[in-house]
Design a protein around this motif. Structure first.
Motif, PDB file in Angstrom:
ATOM      1  N   TYR A 134       1.897   5.609  -7.322  1.00 21.52           N
ATOM      2  CA  TYR A 134       0.737   6.313  -7.872  1.00 21.52           C
ATOM      3  C   TYR A 134       0.995   7.814  -7.975  1.00 21.52           C
ATOM      4  N   HIS A 135       1.504   8.365  -6.866  1.00 23.44           N
ATOM      5  CA  HIS A 135       1.645   9.824  -6.837  1.00 23.44           C
ATOM      6  C   HIS A 135       2.856  10.335  -7.592  1.00 23.44           C
ATOM      7  N   TYR A 136       3.909   9.525  -7.700  1.00 29.06           N
ATOM      8  CA  TYR A 136       5.124  10.030  -8.342  1.00 29.06           C
ATOM      9  C   TYR A 136       5.363   9.472  -9.735  1.00 29.06           C
ATOM     10  N   ILE A 137       4.658   8.428 -10.117  1.00 29.34           N
ATOM     11  CA  ILE A 137       4.851   7.910 -11.485  1.00 29.34           C
ATOM     12  C   ILE A 137       3.542   7.956 -12.280  1.00 29.34           C
ATOM     13  N   ILE A 138       2.510   7.332 -11.723  1.00 29.40           N
ATOM     14  CA  ILE A 138       1.263   7.210 -12.494  1.00 29.40           C
ATOM     15  C   ILE A 138       0.609   8.572 -12.771  1.00 29.40           C
ATOM     16  N   VAL A 139       0.481   9.410 -11.728  1.00 30.35           N
ATOM     17  CA  VAL A 139      -0.186  10.709 -11.915  1.00 30.35           C
ATOM     18  C   VAL A 139       0.643  11.639 -12.817  1.00 30.35           C
ATOM     19  N   PHE A 184       2.862  11.098 -15.118  1.00 33.07           N
ATOM     20  CA  PHE A 184       2.968  10.675 -16.522  1.00 33.07           C
ATOM     21  C   PHE A 184       1.600  10.399 -17.150  1.00 33.07           C
ATOM     22  N   GLY A 185       0.543  10.626 -16.377  1.00 39.23           N
ATOM     23  CA  GLY A 185      -0.806  10.398 -16.917  1.00 39.23           C
ATOM     24  C   GLY A 185      -1.054   8.939 -17.297  1.00 39.23           C
ATOM     25  N   LEU A 186      -0.602   8.027 -16.427  1.00 44.38           N
ATOM     26  CA  LEU A 186      -0.684   6.595 -16.775  1.00 44.38           C
ATOM     27  C   LEU A 186      -1.811   5.885 -16.028  1.00 44.38           C
ATOM     28  N   ASP A 187      -2.891   6.606 -15.780  1.00 45.77           N
ATOM     29  CA  ASP A 187      -3.957   6.030 -14.965  1.00 45.77           C
ATOM     30  C   ASP A 187      -4.434   4.678 -15.507  1.00 45.77           C
ATOM     31  N   TYR A 188      -4.433   4.566 -16.853  1.00 46.19           N
ATOM     32  CA  TYR A 188      -4.910   3.317 -17.479  1.00 46.19           C
ATOM     33  C   TYR A 188      -3.995   2.135 -17.169  1.00 46.19           C
ATOM     34  N   LEU A 189      -2.779   2.427 -16.680  1.00 46.10           N
ATOM     35  CA  LEU A 189      -1.811   1.355 -16.416  1.00 46.10           C
ATOM     36  C   LEU A 189      -1.780   0.955 -14.949  1.00 46.10           C
ATOM     37  N   ARG A 190      -2.661   1.621 -14.143  1.00 45.61           N
ATOM     38  CA  ARG A 190      -2.458   1.457 -12.704  1.00 45.61           C
ATOM     39  C   ARG A 190      -2.623   0.006 -12.230  1.00 45.61           C
ATOM     40  N   LEU A 228      -6.251  -0.277  -4.221  1.00 44.53           N
ATOM     41  CA  LEU A 228      -7.196   0.474  -5.057  1.00 44.53           C
ATOM     42  C   LEU A 228      -8.101   1.385  -4.218  1.00 44.53           C
ATOM     43  N   PHE A 229      -8.508   0.899  -3.023  1.00 44.26           N
ATOM     44  CA  PHE A 229      -9.300   1.764  -2.124  1.00 44.26           C
ATOM     45  C   PHE A 229      -8.486   2.984  -1.707  1.00 44.26           C
ATOM     46  N   MET A 230      -7.183   2.718  -1.427  1.00 36.85           N
ATOM     47  CA  MET A 230      -6.289   3.794  -1.020  1.00 36.85           C
ATOM     48  C   MET A 230      -6.247   4.880  -2.098  1.00 36.85           C
ATOM     49  N   GLN A 231      -6.171   4.432  -3.351  1.00 36.56           N
ATOM     50  CA  GLN A 231      -6.068   5.392  -4.454  1.00 36.56           C
ATOM     51  C   GLN A 231      -7.422   6.075  -4.704  1.00 36.56           C
ATOM     52  N   LEU A 232      -8.487   5.258  -4.651  1.00 37.95           N
ATOM     53  CA  LEU A 232      -9.841   5.760  -4.931  1.00 37.95           C
ATOM     54  C   LEU A 232     -10.272   6.799  -3.899  1.00 37.95           C
ATOM     55  N   ARG A 233      -9.920   6.528  -2.625  1.00 31.82           N
ATOM     56  CA  ARG A 233     -10.355   7.425  -1.547  1.00 31.82           C
ATOM     57  C   ARG A 233      -9.353   8.535  -1.303  1.00 31.82           C
ATOM     58  N   ASN A 234      -8.286   8.528  -2.135  1.00 32.71           N
ATOM     59  CA  ASN A 234      -7.311   9.613  -2.086  1.00 32.71           C
ATOM     60  C   ASN A 234      -6.669   9.782  -0.712  1.00 32.71           C
ATOM     61  N   TYR A 235      -6.235   8.698  -0.108  1.00 32.18           N
ATOM     62  CA  TYR A 235      -5.609   8.764   1.207  1.00 32.18           C
ATOM     63  C   TYR A 235      -4.234   9.415   1.129  1.00 32.18           C
ATOM     64  N   SER A 236      -3.831  10.050   2.232  1.00 27.73           N
ATOM     65  CA  SER A 236      -2.464  10.592   2.306  1.00 27.73           C
ATOM     66  C   SER A 236      -1.512   9.430   2.593  1.00 27.73           C
ATOM     67  N   LEU A 237      -0.207   9.735   2.599  1.00 30.07           N
ATOM     68  CA  LEU A 237       0.767   8.667   2.846  1.00 30.07           C
ATOM     69  C   LEU A 237       0.534   8.016   4.212  1.00 30.07           C
ATOM     70  N   LEU A 238       0.346   8.868   5.228  1.00 28.39           N
ATOM     71  CA  LEU A 238       0.161   8.332   6.583  1.00 28.39           C
ATOM     72  C   LEU A 238      -1.129   7.519   6.682  1.00 28.39           C
ATOM     73  N   THR A 282       0.846  -1.203   0.000  1.00 25.85           N
ATOM     74  CA  THR A 282       0.000   0.000   0.000  1.00 25.85           C
ATOM     75  C   THR A 282       0.877   1.248   0.000  1.00 25.85           C
ATOM     76  N   VAL A 283       1.922   1.222   0.835  1.00 24.87           N
ATOM     77  CA  VAL A 283       2.810   2.390   0.908  1.00 24.87           C
ATOM     78  C   VAL A 283       3.585   2.555  -0.407  1.00 24.87           C
ATOM     79  N   LEU A 284       4.158   1.439  -0.894  1.00 25.33           N
ATOM     80  CA  LEU A 284       4.922   1.511  -2.148  1.00 25.33           C
ATOM     81  C   LEU A 284       4.036   2.002  -3.289  1.00 25.33           C
ATOM     82  N   ASN A 285       2.822   1.444  -3.348  1.00 24.82           N
ATOM     83  CA  ASN A 285       1.919   1.836  -4.428  1.00 24.82           C
ATOM     84  C   ASN A 285       1.454   3.292  -4.292  1.00 24.82           C
TER      85      ASN A 285
END
Lengths: 371, 195
Positions: free
Chosen positions: B61-66, B68-74, B122-132, B54-57
């Motif tokens: 998510y925040h430093y690679i996927i967003v 580079f606009g790679l949402d389709y690759l998540r 995916l919940f972490m990303q969907l609900r936009n959680y912070s790192l902590l 979860t932490v790695l992802n």
């Protein structure tokens, strides 16, 4: 286009990064350094830790027999481990009895070498070697049994006891992508040191026998390890009752011709060879000739299911019935007897019963079962 | 989403248990819970993988996927990260406890495709959680999964000897037990909303 490029690049970069991390951690986690293995309190070898005991010993030229090639499915590669190497793994327990557990017998393919170990193995395994040989001749002796002659290249000679076996390494072929190891008894005599002969029956779907029957070519180079096995003639004066079926012929042939060659034995030898019909019978002339030359030797081939066209006038019926008849009526009863059996587990178990009921003690019956 | 990380942690263990309220990761839950020791080992492994991935992802998510606009690759990227962490975990367990390694058998590599693990990411990303929040949510969900499998293993051990109708023994009773457990856990879900 750039989308495809970025996608590929990013996915590859992430995968490469993670793969790098895995390799790094692997070299760190699986590094057990140099480990000492003491064998039979006499020999100590220093090896790199981290691999299963079976492969570690093989890398040092000590070959523990293993019919499945170290996958934990045959239960043959048993070794006594005197050092504590942890609890028995679920993969070991089906093959190790409670008595063996008390003696710390383990499956060497399942025990990883992680620290200094002390083990005990039969002395003969210390002398088993890896051989390279050239396939000199492949000959059909029946429709499903081939006689394979291997000329040794390196080392050029082999020392073995008649009745022992070798482990043939079958190279990957077709859909089989790994080396397959299978045990076959030597059918040639020990006095012939630069060649060995094996009898290999085609097992439908068998990885090794299919290779030998359908893929192996003369002049091919092949490897094997050995010799192994506890099936050999005990030096007594007891009458030998040998029973074989199919390729069980191999060790018995080696034993009988070895005794004949040495010429030192006055023991009486009876050899019962069981087959279904004439097409399963082989080497009959060879043994009939021997019978003529050697008074002590008697050869009794028997067919359980002779076909009308076979014109068979020898013994018929199941080999156990023939054996029973001879033990009761033809073989001298007063002399002590020893049994030497080679063939399928079913045949061996049935023959043991017949021999026991005819007064041969079970501990005097030696056998080589094809498991 | 301004939920306190500590609250999120307790919510994901108890009231929003990933297994008993979202029904994710059921296959290994049912198969391994026959044995308490293996359940404990698998629970530990799932907790570790869940927290770390979860932490790695989150970083991925925040430093690679967003950027580079790679949402389709998540999905594929998240799974690659999970697979790598499981691979590392396998090596570590094999080193530390070979018997646990053998007991977990196929279920250890199968953590890679355990839907609870991908679900938490995916919940972490969907609900936009912070790192902590992600760290506490991953850890909490892992511990929640561990708690659920231990509870089930203990109950199954107990009911193995219970005088139950023959047709219900085994899987039947296990399903009923899981249903009752889920109701008990969901019963408190109104206390905190983690969505």
């Amino acid at each position: 286009m750039s989308l495809v490029l970025i996608t590929t690049l990013i996915t590859s970069a992430i995968s490469a990064l993670l793969a790098g991390a895995i390799v790094l951690i692997d070299s760190f986690v699986n590094n057990y350094g140099l480990v000492k293995i003491t064998i039979n309190k006499r020999k100590t070898i220093e090896v790199k830790g981290g691999s299963p005991l079976l492969f570690t010993l093989a890398s040092q030229g000590i070959f523990i027999p293993s019919a499945c090639g170290g996958r934990g499915s045959c239960g043959v590669c048993k070794v006594k481990v005197l050092t504590d190497v942890g609890a028995y793994l679920p993969t070991e327990t089906p093959y190790i009895s409670k008595e063996q557990m008390k003696e710390n017998i383990r499956l060497s393919c399942q025990v990883k070498v992680k620290k200094n170990l002390e083990i005990e193995i039969p002395d003969e395994l210390l002398y088993a070697k890896k051989f390279k040989a050239i396939v000199e001749k492949i000959k059909n002796v029946t429709y499903d049994i081939k006689e394979l002659t291997l000329q040794l290249i390196e080392p050029q000679t082999i020392d073995f006891k008649a009745g022992q076996y070798v482990q043939l390494s079958i190279p990957p072929y077709g859909k089989i992508d790994q080396i397959t190891q299978r045990a076959y008894s030597i059918s040639s005599v020990p006095s012939q040191k630069n060649k060995i002969e094996l009898l290999i029956r085609l097992v439908p779907g068998g990885a090794a026998t299919t290779y030998v029957h359908n893929y192996m070519k003369e002049k091919e180079i092949i490897e094997f390890t050995g010799p192994f096995g506890e099936f050999y003639v005990r030096e007594t004066d007891a009458t030998m009752i040998c029973v074989a079926g199919g390729s069980g012929m191999a060790p018995i042939k080696s034993i009988i011709f070895d005794l004949y060659e040495k010429g030192t034995s006055n023991r009486e030898i009876w050899y019962f060879f069981g087959a279904r019909s004439l097409k399963d019978l082989f080497y009959v002339d060879m043994f009939k000739d021997l019978e003529k030359k050697w008074n002590n030797f008697h050869f009794v081939p028997a067919l359980s299911n002779p076909l009308p066209e076979d014109n068979w006038n020898g013994e018929t019926g199941l080999i156990t019935d023939v054996l029973d008849k001879y033990l009761k009526n033809k073989i001298e009863k007063s002399k002590p007897k020893e049994g030497y059996l080679c063939g399928s587990p079913g045949m061996i178990n049935a023959c043991i019963q017949v021999m026991k009921t005819n007064g041969i003690p079970e501990e005097k019956i030696y056998y080589d079962k094809f498991a | 989403m301004n939920i306190n990380p500590v609250v999120l942690f307790f919510a994901s263990v108890f009231t929003s248990n990933i297994l008993l309220t979202n029904f994710l990761g059921m296959c290994s839950y049912i198969s391994i819970s026959k044995d308490l020791n293996s359940s404990n080992g698998l629970g530990m492994a799932v907790t570790f993988v869940m927290t770390v991935t979860t932490v790695l992802n989150w970083f991925v998510y925040h430093y690679i996927i967003v950027p580079f606009g790679l949402d389709y690759l998540r999905y594929i990227i998240f799974i690659i990260v999970i697979a790598a962490v499981v691979q590392i975990l396998e090596m570590v367990i094999d080193r530390i406890s070979p018997s646990l390694y053998m007991t977990l058998g196929i279920f250890l590599p199968l953590i890679t495709v355990n839907c609870a693990i991908l679900g938490v990411t995916l919940f972490m990303q969907l609900r936009n959680y912070s790192l902590l929040q992600s760290l506490f949510y991953g850890l909490g969900s892992g511990l929640g999964w561990w708690l659920a499998i231990i509870l089930l293993a203990a109950i199954r051990k107990k009911i193995d000897n219970a005088p139950a109708p023959a047709g219900l023994k085994g899987t039947g009773l296990t399903f009923i037990t899981i249903g009752i457990m889920a109701m008990a856990f969901i019963g408190f879900s109104g206390m905190i909303r983690v969505q």
